[in-house]
Structure formats: structure tokens, C-alpha cells
Design a protein around this motif. Structure first.
Motif, PDB file in Angstrom:
ATOM      1  N   THR A  59       0.834  -1.208   0.000  1.00 31.21           N
ATOM      2  CA  THR A  59       0.000   0.000   0.000  1.00 31.21           C
ATOM      3  C   THR A  59       0.863   1.250   0.000  1.00 31.21           C
ATOM      4  O   THR A  59       0.647   2.180  -0.789  1.00 31.21           O
ATOM      5  CB  THR A  59      -0.912   0.013   1.249  1.00 31.21           C
ATOM      6  N   LEU A  60       1.859   1.286   0.866  1.00 31.48           N
ATOM      7  CA  LEU A  60       2.759   2.430   0.954  1.00 31.48           C
ATOM      8  C   LEU A  60       3.720   2.462  -0.227  1.00 31.48           C
ATOM      9  O   LEU A  60       3.996   3.525  -0.784  1.00 31.48           O
ATOM     10  CB  LEU A  60       3.533   2.388   2.270  1.00 31.48           C
ATOM     11  N   LEU A  61       4.231   1.305  -0.622  1.00 27.35           N
ATOM     12  CA  LEU A  61       5.170   1.236  -1.742  1.00 27.35           C
ATOM     13  C   LEU A  61       4.557   1.821  -3.014  1.00 27.35           C
ATOM     14  O   LEU A  61       5.193   2.607  -3.723  1.00 27.35           O
ATOM     15  CB  LEU A  61       5.603  -0.208  -1.978  1.00 27.35           C
ATOM     16  N   ASN A  62       3.322   1.458  -3.298  1.00 33.17           N
ATOM     17  CA  ASN A  62       2.648   1.979  -4.494  1.00 33.17           C
ATOM     18  C   ASN A  62       2.453   3.489  -4.418  1.00 33.17           C
ATOM     19  O   ASN A  62       2.585   4.196  -5.421  1.00 33.17           O
ATOM     20  CB  ASN A  62       1.301   1.279  -4.694  1.00 33.17           C
ATOM     21  N   PHE A  63       2.157   3.980  -3.218  1.00 33.06           N
ATOM     22  CA  PHE A  63       2.027   5.434  -3.058  1.00 33.06           C
ATOM     23  C   PHE A  63       3.366   6.133  -3.300  1.00 33.06           C
ATOM     24  O   PHE A  63       3.427   7.180  -3.957  1.00 33.06           O
ATOM     25  CB  PHE A  63       1.497   5.800  -1.673  1.00 33.06           C
ATOM     26  N   LEU A  64       4.444   5.562  -2.775  1.00 34.77           N
ATOM     27  CA  LEU A  64       5.774   6.166  -2.950  1.00 34.77           C
ATOM     28  C   LEU A  64       6.162   6.213  -4.423  1.00 34.77           C
ATOM     29  O   LEU A  64       6.838   7.151  -4.866  1.00 34.77           O
ATOM     30  CB  LEU A  64       6.823   5.401  -2.149  1.00 34.77           C
ATOM     31  N   LYS A  65       5.727   5.228  -5.204  1.00 32.49           N
ATOM     32  CA  LYS A  65       5.994   5.239  -6.646  1.00 32.49           C
ATOM     33  C   LYS A  65       5.314   6.445  -7.300  1.00 32.49           C
ATOM     34  O   LYS A  65       5.883   7.073  -8.203  1.00 32.49           O
ATOM     35  CB  LYS A  65       5.503   3.943  -7.284  1.00 32.49           C
TER      36      LYS A  65
END
Length: 200
Positions: free
Chosen positions: A70-76
């Protein structure tokens, strides 16, 4: 005077322990603070909103020794959004292990993201035994450290903090095993079923 944006990166956001930690921060932060959950559809909205804040606090659990998808996709998404005003990034992370240093790899991932995208890395709070600690007398330890975290952001004197349950590993493992066995029973799942890969 600064403003803090809390971003909950837990896949269980609304029902997560991360939300519990964020609530404690909200109650104790002297700066104006707003809370947001990451969803599949609000990445660009959050990126645009972030420019209004001096600090952003990412609150999330450890997932497979790293940051949750969830966070990784946002950081992208954040990586490709041009930010005129880049807030200082702080992190509050919790894991189910009693050792708070189990969070270290995920912290290094966040620091690398900040370095590669020109964000200043601020404070960090690493919490061990995160799945259980909020429902025990040890909650006072977490509250104390979250107050210190909020103070470090308020004073802009960023620091590294940590806390966990004051239990031996043996006692913690026994207590956590009993917790999950009883949790399984409530949902009609046996200990043997929980030990298989078909438990999803």
C-alpha cells in the motif's frame, strides 16, 4: 509554525494498529495535524496535499521485513510528482516481533527513498510487539515515545526512538502463540490449519 500530515500506509488502514498510533500522535502534537489513509485511488490527491505541510509522518506496519505494498505503491506515485515544497519525512513503524530492530530494513528503504527524491529524513520511532502492545499496560511506553516523537517534530530536532514490551522473548512468544490460537478458535480455525500455507 509548521503543519504535520499523517499518512497511514497500512493495508488495514481504518482498523489498523497504525491508526491507533496515529490517534495518540494527533492527541499530543502541538502543531496543526491532519490524518489521511492511503487508498488505491487517492495517490495524486495526497501528493498535491502534501505540499501544504512542513512535515509528513508515515505510519505503517512491517510487512515481510519491508514496507507494505500500500505504501510502496504510493511512494511510486510520489516519486514522479514534482514537489515545490518538500516536507520533512518522519516514520512511525511497528512490527509483531518483540525486537524493534526488526524494523531496520524498512527504515533504510524509507531513507533511501528520501535520499533519491530529495526529501529530508526526520525522526523515526520503531515499535516492537506492535500487534499487541496497545492492548496491554505497556501502552504507556508507546504513548511516552509518541509524545517524544511529536515533540521532536515540533521542535525540529529530529531523533531516532524505539520501544517494545518489557518481556523476555520466551514469555512474549508463549503469550503471542496463545493469543493467535484463541483468535483462530473464535474464527473456527485450528492451530494445525494456521500452520499450513492454505490459511489465506
Amino acid at each position: 509554525m509548521g503543519k504535520v500530515m499523517i499518512v497511514n500506509g497500512s493495508p488495514r488502514a481504518v482498523k489498523s494498529n497504525s491508526k491507533g498510533y496515529a490517534d495518540i500522535f494527533l492527541k499530543n502534537c502541538k502543531l496543526e495535524t491532519e490524518y489521511f489513509n492511503i487508498t488505491k485511488t487517492n495517490h495524486n490527491e495526497l501528493c498535491a496535499k502534501m505540499e501544504e505541510f512542513s512535515d509528513v509522518l508515515f505510519v505503517f506496519p512491517l510487512y515481510v521485513d519491508g514496507i507494505p505494498t500500500t505504501l510502496l505503491n504510493f511512494l511510486k506515485t510520489l516519486e514522479v510528482n514534482t514537489q515545490k515544497n518538500k516536507p520533512v519525512v518522519s516514520v512511525l513503524i511497528n512490527c509483531g516481533f518483540i525486537e524493534y530492530n526488526q524494523n531496520d530494513v524498512a527504515i533504510e528503504m524509507m531513507k533511501l527513498f528520501c535520499k533519491q527524491n530529495n526529501f529530508t529524513f526526520g525522526s523515526v520511532l520503531r515499535i516492537g510487539s506492535g500487534e499487541a502492545i496497545l492492548n496491554t499496560p505497556f501502552k504507556i511506553l508507546v504513548t511516552k515515545k509518541i509524545k517524544r516523537l511529536s515533540s521532536s517534530i515540533y521542535k525540529r530536532k529530529y531523533e531516532s526512538l524505539q520501544t517494545t514490551m518489557l518481556l523476555s522473548k520466551k514469555v512474549f512468544i508463549k503469550a503471542s502463540t496463545n493469543y493467535w490460537i484463541n483468535y483462530g478458535k473464535k474464527n473456527g480455525i485450528t492451530k494445525e490449519q494456521m500452520e499450513t500455507m492454505e490459511i489465506e
